[in-house]
Motif scaffolding. Structure first.
Motif, PDB file in Angstrom:
ATOM      1  N   LEU A  51       0.667  -1.052   0.143  1.00 28.24           N
ATOM      2  CA  LEU A  51      -0.033  -0.208   0.256  1.00 28.24           C
ATOM      3  C   LEU A  51       0.548   1.278  -0.116  1.00 28.24           C
ATOM      4  O   LEU A  51       0.787   2.210  -0.539  1.00 28.24           O
ATOM      5  CB  LEU A  51      -1.085  -0.417   1.532  1.00 28.24           C
ATOM      6  N   GLY A  52       2.251   1.065   0.896  1.00 30.23           N
ATOM      7  CA  GLY A  52       2.744   2.262   0.667  1.00 30.23           C
ATOM      8  C   GLY A  52       3.262   2.428  -0.769  1.00 30.23           C
ATOM      9  O   GLY A  52       3.521   3.522  -0.919  1.00 30.23           O
ATOM     10  N   THR A  95       0.581   4.056  -2.908  1.00 24.33           N
ATOM     11  CA  THR A  95       0.327   5.031  -2.765  1.00 24.33           C
ATOM     12  C   THR A  95       2.196   6.703  -3.429  1.00 24.33           C
ATOM     13  O   THR A  95       0.964   7.075  -3.806  1.00 24.33           O
ATOM     14  CB  THR A  95       0.008   5.383  -1.559  1.00 24.33           C
ATOM     15  N   PHE A  96       2.469   6.173  -2.596  1.00 21.68           N
ATOM     16  CA  PHE A  96       3.700   6.519  -3.864  1.00 21.68           C
ATOM     17  C   PHE A  96       3.869   7.307  -5.040  1.00 21.68           C
ATOM     18  O   PHE A  96       3.817   7.955  -5.302  1.00 21.68           O
ATOM     19  CB  PHE A  96       4.753   6.230  -2.644  1.00 21.68           C
ATOM     20  N   LYS A 138       1.449   6.596  -6.836  1.00 25.51           N
ATOM     21  CA  LYS A 138       0.102   7.220  -7.224  1.00 25.51           C
ATOM     22  C   LYS A 138       0.704   9.056  -7.311  1.00 25.51           C
ATOM     23  O   LYS A 138       0.233  10.001  -7.887  1.00 25.51           O
ATOM     24  CB  LYS A 138      -0.725   7.297  -6.797  1.00 25.51           C
ATOM     25  N   PHE A 139       0.792   9.327  -5.618  1.00 29.44           N
ATOM     26  CA  PHE A 139       1.326  10.454  -5.171  1.00 29.44           C
ATOM     27  C   PHE A 139       2.765  11.504  -5.733  1.00 29.44           C
ATOM     28  O   PHE A 139       2.562  12.618  -6.033  1.00 29.44           O
ATOM     29  CB  PHE A 139       0.989  11.017  -4.042  1.00 29.44           C
ATOM     30  N   GLU A 187       0.114  11.295 -10.162  1.00 32.06           N
ATOM     31  CA  GLU A 187      -0.740  12.447 -10.650  1.00 32.06           C
ATOM     32  C   GLU A 187      -0.466  13.790 -11.095  1.00 32.06           C
ATOM     33  O   GLU A 187      -0.367  14.773 -11.649  1.00 32.06           O
ATOM     34  CB  GLU A 187      -0.632  13.068  -8.391  1.00 32.06           C
TER      35      GLU A 187
END
Lengths: 171, 75
Positions: free
Chosen positions: B31-32, B35-36, B38-39, B43
Motif C-alpha cells: 500500500l505504501g 500510494t507513493f 500515485k502521488f 499525479e
C-alpha cells in the motif's frame, strides 16, 4: 575430558590436512578414517545423519553404549557429552560458527575484476577499430539539435528541458 | 544437569506467527509503494500533460518544426 576437548580442537582446525594422523592414546577421535571416507556425512542442511560419527569404539566407549541402553537418568553429565561426541562430530554451535571465508571470496572477486579491467584496457588500445562517424561529437551535436527541432518528448522528456526562446537548457 | 531451569521455548504456531507478521508487513509495504507511486509519479504526470495541452497551439508548433527544416513533405 579436557585432553579430548583440546585434541578435538586441534583436529578441527587442521581437519583437511590430517587425514588418519592421530597420536596414540587419545580416545573418541582416533577413529582412523575421517570424512569423506566414513559413512558420516553431516552438513548444515542435513545435520543429523543416520551413521554415528565414531564407529570404531574402544572398550570404554562400548561399555558406555551399553550403559546408554538403560535409564538415561543414571548417566552423568560427562557421559552424556561423551555419547554426544560419539554420535556427532560437531555441536550446532560449532557447526554454525562464523568464518572469515567471505574476505577471501570478496578479495578474489575484486582481484579478478581488476585483472579483467586491465585486459579490456589493453583491448581498447590494441584491438578496437576506429569509432563510427555517428559517435563523433559533431555528429552527436547535430543529432541532438534535430531531436530538439522535432520536439521529441515535449511534455516531460528531452524537449521539455530545452528553452526554445533562449536556445539553452532550462535551469 | 543445568543449574536453573530454562523457560520452555515457543513450540507451536511458529509458522502461523511468521506468516501473519509477514502478511501484515507485505500489505503495508504494498500500500505504501502504491500510494507513493500515485502521488509521486502518476499525479504529477497527469498535471504535466494537462498543463502542456491547456494552451497548446498545434499550428504554431508545426510552423516552428517546418522552419527548422525537419520535414520531407514540405519546406
Amino acid at each position: 575430558m579436557f585432553f579430548r576437548a583440546a585434541w578435538s580442537l586441534v583436529l578441527r582446525r587442521r581437519r583437511l590436512g590430517m587425514r588418519g594422523i592421530h597420536s596414540p592414546g587419545d580416545t573418541a577421535h582416533s577413529q582412523g578414517k575421517m570424512t569423506p571416507y566414513t559413512g558420516y556425512h553431516a552438513q548444515r542442511s542435513y545435520p543429523m545423519p543416520d551413521e554415528p560419527f565414531c564407529t570404531e569404539l574402544n572398550a570404554e566407549q562400548r561399555a558406555l553404549k551399553e550403559k546408554e541402553k538403560g535409564s538415561w537418568a543414571q548417566l552423568s553429565h560427562a557421559e552424556k557429552v561423551a555419547l554426544y561426541r560419539l554420535q556427532f562430530n560437531e555441536t550446532f554451535a560449532e557447526m554454525n560458527r562464523r568464518s572469515n571465508e567471505w574476505k577471501t571470496v570478496m578479495g578474489g572477486v575484486f582481484f579478478f575484476c581488476g585483472f579483467t579491467a586491465l585486459l579490456i584496457w589493453w583491448q581498447r588500445v590494441y584491438v578496437f577499430p576506429e569509432k563510427p562517424v555517428t559517435l563523433t561529437d559533431e555528429w552527436k551535436a547535430k543529432q541532438l539539435q534535430r531531436i530538439l527541432d522535432m520536439k521529441g518528448n515535449p511534455v516531460q522528456g528531452l524537449a521539455s528541458r530545452w528553452d526554445y526562446e533562449k536556445k539553452e537548457w532550462k535551469k | 544437569m543445568s543449574s536453573s531451569a530454562l523457560t520452555k521455548p515457543q513450540m507451536r504456531g511458529l509458522l502461523a506467527k511468521r506468516l501473519r507478521m509477514h502478511l501484515v508487513r507485505a500489505i503495508i509495504v504494498s500500500l505504501g509503494v502504491a500510494t507513493f507511486y500515485k502521488f509521486g509519479v502518476a499525479e504529477p504526470r497527469k498535471k504535466a500533460y494537462a498543463d502542456f495541452y491547456r494552451n497548446y497551439d498545434s499550428m504554431k508548433d508545426f510552423e516552428e518544426m517546418r522552419k527548422a527544416g525537419i520535414f520531407q513533405s514540405t519546406k
